[in-house]
Design an enzyme around this catalytic site. Sequence first.
Site, short mmCIF file in Angstrom:
data_model
loop_
_atom_site.label_atom_id
_atom_site.label_comp_id
_atom_site.label_asym_id
_atom_site.label_seq_id
_atom_site.Cartn_x
_atom_site.Cartn_y
_atom_site.Cartn_z
N ALA A 26 49.84 3.75 11.86
CA ALA A 26 48.75 3.34 12.76
C ALA A 26 48.62 4.29 13.94
CB ALA A 26 48.98 1.91 13.25
N ALA A 40 50.32 2.65 -0.88
CA ALA A 40 49.17 2.53 -1.78
C ALA A 40 47.92 2.34 -0.94
CB ALA A 40 49.35 1.34 -2.72
N ILE A 100 63.69 3.95 17.04
CA ILE A 100 63.11 2.74 16.43
C ILE A 100 62.34 3.19 15.19
CG2 ILE A 100 61.58 0.76 16.77
CD1 ILE A 100 62.08 1.05 19.77
N GLY A 128 54.36 5.42 16.83
CA GLY A 128 53.99 6.58 16.01
C GLY A 128 54.23 6.37 14.53
N GLY A 129 53.90 5.18 14.03
CA GLY A 129 53.90 4.98 12.57
C GLY A 129 52.54 5.41 12.02
N THR A 179 45.54 -3.32 1.72
CA THR A 179 44.42 -3.33 2.67
C THR A 179 44.82 -2.99 4.12
OG1 THR A 179 44.75 -5.72 2.68
CG2 THR A 179 42.88 -4.88 1.44
N GLU A 221 46.76 -6.20 -1.99
CA GLU A 221 45.60 -5.37 -2.34
C GLU A 221 45.54 -4.10 -1.49
OE1 GLU A 221 43.27 -5.23 -4.62
OE2 GLU A 221 43.38 -7.12 -5.70
N LYS A 273 45.10 6.86 -7.64
CA LYS A 273 45.14 5.42 -7.94
C LYS A 273 43.75 4.96 -8.34
CE LYS A 273 45.74 0.99 -5.59
NZ LYS A 273 46.04 0.28 -4.34
N LEU A 294 50.27 -3.07 12.18
CA LEU A 294 51.05 -4.31 12.07
C LEU A 294 51.06 -5.10 13.36
CD1 LEU A 294 53.95 -2.80 9.94
CD2 LEU A 294 52.08 -4.25 9.13
C1 LIG Z 1 56.35 -4.75 2.51
C2 LIG Z 1 55.14 -4.02 2.98
C3 LIG Z 1 54.40 -3.25 2.09
C4 LIG Z 1 53.24 -2.59 2.52
N1 LIG Z 1 52.49 -1.90 1.63
C5 LIG Z 1 51.30 -1.38 2.02
C6 LIG Z 1 50.46 -0.69 1.12
O1 LIG Z 1 50.81 -0.48 -0.03
N2 LIG Z 1 49.28 -0.22 1.58
C7 LIG Z 1 48.88 -0.41 2.87
O2 LIG Z 1 47.75 -0.02 3.21
N3 LIG Z 1 49.68 -0.99 3.75
C8 LIG Z 1 50.86 -1.49 3.36
N4 LIG Z 1 51.67 -2.09 4.28
C9 LIG Z 1 51.31 -2.06 5.69
C10 LIG Z 1 51.65 -0.69 6.25
O3 LIG Z 1 53.01 -0.41 6.03
C11 LIG Z 1 51.33 -0.64 7.73
O4 LIG Z 1 50.02 -1.06 7.96
C12 LIG Z 1 51.45 0.78 8.26
O5 LIG Z 1 52.67 1.33 7.91
C13 LIG Z 1 51.28 0.80 9.75
O6 LIG Z 1 52.43 0.39 10.40
P1 LIG Z 1 52.45 0.51 11.97
O7 LIG Z 1 52.23 1.94 12.33
O8 LIG Z 1 51.54 -0.50 12.53
O9 LIG Z 1 53.93 0.07 12.38
P2 LIG Z 1 55.35 0.78 12.20
O10 LIG Z 1 55.42 1.63 11.01
O11 LIG Z 1 56.37 -0.31 12.34
O12 LIG Z 1 55.47 1.74 13.46
C14 LIG Z 1 55.80 1.25 14.73
C15 LIG Z 1 56.00 2.42 15.68
O13 LIG Z 1 56.18 1.92 16.98
C16 LIG Z 1 57.29 2.56 17.59
N5 LIG Z 1 57.88 1.63 18.55
C17 LIG Z 1 58.11 0.30 18.40
N6 LIG Z 1 58.68 -0.20 19.52
C18 LIG Z 1 58.78 0.83 20.39
C19 LIG Z 1 59.29 0.95 21.71
N7 LIG Z 1 59.83 -0.07 22.37
N8 LIG Z 1 59.24 2.17 22.29
C20 LIG Z 1 58.73 3.25 21.65
N9 LIG Z 1 58.22 3.18 20.41
C21 LIG Z 1 58.28 2.00 19.78
C22 LIG Z 1 58.23 2.89 16.45
O14 LIG Z 1 59.11 3.96 16.80
C23 LIG Z 1 57.21 3.30 15.39
O15 LIG Z 1 56.88 4.64 15.56
C24 LIG Z 1 52.85 -2.70 3.88
C25 LIG Z 1 53.63 -3.43 4.78
C26 LIG Z 1 54.76 -4.09 4.35
C27 LIG Z 1 55.58 -4.87 5.33
#
Ligand SMILES: Cc1cc2nc3c(=O)[nH]c(=O)nc-3n(C[C@H](O)[C@H](O)[C@H](O)COP(=O)(O)OP(=O)(O)OC[C@H]3O[C@@H](n4cnc5c(N)ncnc54)[C@H](O)[C@@H]3O)c2cc1C
Length: 501
Positions: free
Chosen positions: A16, A50, A42, A13-14, A338, A336, A78, A327
Site C-alpha cells: 500500500a 494474486a 516491522i 512501506g508495504g 481484491t 477474489e 493469471k 490493510l
Molecule cells: C492471508 C492474506 C492473503 C492475501 N492475499 C492477497 C492477494 O492474493 N491479492 C491481494 O490483492 N491482496 C491480498 N492480500 C492483501 C495484501 O496482502 C495487502 O493488501 C497488501 O499487502 C497491502 O498491505 P499493507 O501495505 O497495507 O500492509 P503491510 O504489508 O502490513 O505493511 C505495513 C507497513 O507499515 C510499516 N509499519 C507498521 N507499523 C509501523 C511503525 N510503528 N513504524 C514504522 N512503520 C510501521 C511496516 O514496516 C510495513 O512497511 C492478502 C492478505 C492476507 C492477510
Amino acid sequence: MTDSIKRIVIAGGGTAGWMAAGLLSQTLGKNLDIKLVESDDIPTVGVGEATIPPLMTFHKMLDIDEREFLAEVNGTFKLGISFENWREKDHKYIHSFGYAGKDCWACSFLHFWLAGKAKGIDYPYGDYCAELLASHKNKFAVLPNGRMNYAYHMDAGRYAAFLRRRSEKLGVERVEGKIEKVNLNPDNGEIQSLTLASGKQVDGDFFIDCTGFRGLLIEQSLNAGFEDWSHWLPCDRALAVQTESVGEPIPYTRSIAHDAGWQWRIPLQNRVGNGLVYSSRYMSDEQARETLLGNLEGEPITDPKPIQFRTGTRRKHWVKNCLALGLSSGFLEPLESTSIHLIQRSLVRFVQLFPASGQMVQSDIDEFNQQTKLEVERIRDFIILHYKVTERDDTPFWRYCKNMEIPAPLRQRIDLFSDSARVFKIENELFGEESWIQVMMGQGITPKAYHPMADVMTEKELADFLKKLRQSTEQLVAKLPSHQAFIDYYCKMPMAQAANG
Ligand SMILES: Cc1cc2nc3c(=O)[nH]c(=O)nc-3n(C[C@H](O)[C@H](O)[C@H](O)COP(=O)(O)OP(=O)(O)OC[C@H]3O[C@@H](n4cnc5c(N)ncnc54)[C@H](O)[C@@H]3O)c2cc1C
C-alpha cells in the site's frame, strides 16, 4: 482544516505504501513533498501475490513497462481462479476474467446458452470463453486489442521494492524509523506530525496510513471505527508458506476449499505461494498446520507464517487529514484477490478528489467515503456468495456458511439469477455480469428460465450461432503457446534472481 496540502507523509512501506508513493509522485509529485516512513524492524504482511486485471490500468498511469515489471517480480499470468471443492467435494469450476460468447442488448449470452442447453446443445459454458478454455489447456499470450483479459501473479516483496525504486527516482524521500507517536493538533484534531523512536519528528499536511492491520493513524489516533463482517466472512486466520515449483506454472490461481476454509496456490516463475485461510472458530491452529502441510505439492522453502485478521472495514477511510490505505482500511479476506485493487481504487479516488483549491473541504471527504463504502460492500457481497451458495454441509463450518443470513442486496441478486438468469452490474461495481454468472453457476445455481429473445432464432439458427462461437474460441486458443513458453519469450526473470527466491 489545513490551509493547503504540500507535504504528504505516507506511514508504512508495504504494498500500500509504495503504491501510494508511486502514484502520487508520478501524478502530483512536482507540486508535493512526499515522505514515506517505514521500519525495517516491522515486517510487511508478506502475502498478496494474486491480482486482477485493473492493475494494468494502474501500471499505465505509472508508465510501467509490463515486461520489465514481470521479469522483476518473477511474475506469471493469471486468467482467473479455479474454485475446487467449493460447491461440493471433487467439483471444480473456473471464475475467469473472460467474457463468454456474444451478448445482445436485451440479455447476456448466458440466455442463448441456456436456450441451447434446453434444446440438447450441451457444451460447457467455458467452451465459449477464450480465457476459460486457455486456462484448462495451460496456454497464454498477450493478444492485440486486449483480446485476452488477464492479471498477474507476483512476488509481493519484489513488487514493493520495484515501486520503491521508481518512487525514489521521482523524488520520494524514504525515512527509516519506527513511528512511536502520532501528534495531533489540539485545535482541530488533525495529525500534525509523527515522532519516531529516534526522536526525529516528521511533519506533514496530509497523512496516508499504510501501517497494515494496526491502523496506527486512522484507528489508534483518529478512532475511525471498524465495521465487523466476520458473521458473513468467518475466516480470521491464515498460514502462508512458499514451496518449490513442481512443474510449469499454470495461468490461474487455485482456491481449494477444506473443512473450515480454503487453500491458495499461486504459481510464480521460481516458486509457488501457498496458504490456508481458515476460521479459528472451526479449526485449531494445529489442524490448520496439518491441513496446509499435508496438501502441498512441492517442498516448503519457508517456515509457515501465521497471520491473524478480522474481516470488515473502517467506518470511514478518510478522516480529517488522514487517508487509510491497504490493510489499515480493512480487509475482506483474499478469496477474489481484491485488496491490491482496493488500494489502487482508493488512490485513484484520492487523486480525483484532491483538494481543488488547495484546501480540504468536508464535501470531498464525504464523497470519498461514500463512494468507497459502496464499492467495498459490493465486493463483500460477491465474496460472501462463494460461501453461501454451496451444496456442502459436511462440516460445521460449511453448515454455518450455508445457513447464514446474508445482506439483502445479495439475496436479491441470487433470487433474480435463480428465477430468470438475470444479473445487472451496479454503477462503479468491480465485478461485472460475467463474473457473477460464472460464480453463481459454478456454485450450483441453475436459472429456472431464460429470456424469450433467445427463442426467436430457429433451432438451426441457434445451433449455428453457438457452433460458430465455439469454433472461433477453439481456434483462438489452439494458436496460443503454452504459458511457460510465453513467459520464456516475454518476461523471463534473470537467472540470478531465480537463485535468490
Ligand atoms: C492471508 C492474506 C492473503 C492475501 N492475499 C492477497 C492477494 O492474493 N491479492 C491481494 O490483492 N491482496 C491480498 N492480500 C492483501 C495484501 O496482502 C495487502 O493488501 C497488501 O499487502 C497491502 O498491505 P499493507 O501495505 O497495507 O500492509 P503491510 O504489508 O502490513 O505493511 C505495513 C507497513 O507499515 C510499516 N509499519 C507498521 N507499523 C509501523 C511503525 N510503528 N513504524 C514504522 N512503520 C510501521 C511496516 O514496516 C510495513 O512497511 C492478502 C492478505 C492476507 C492477510
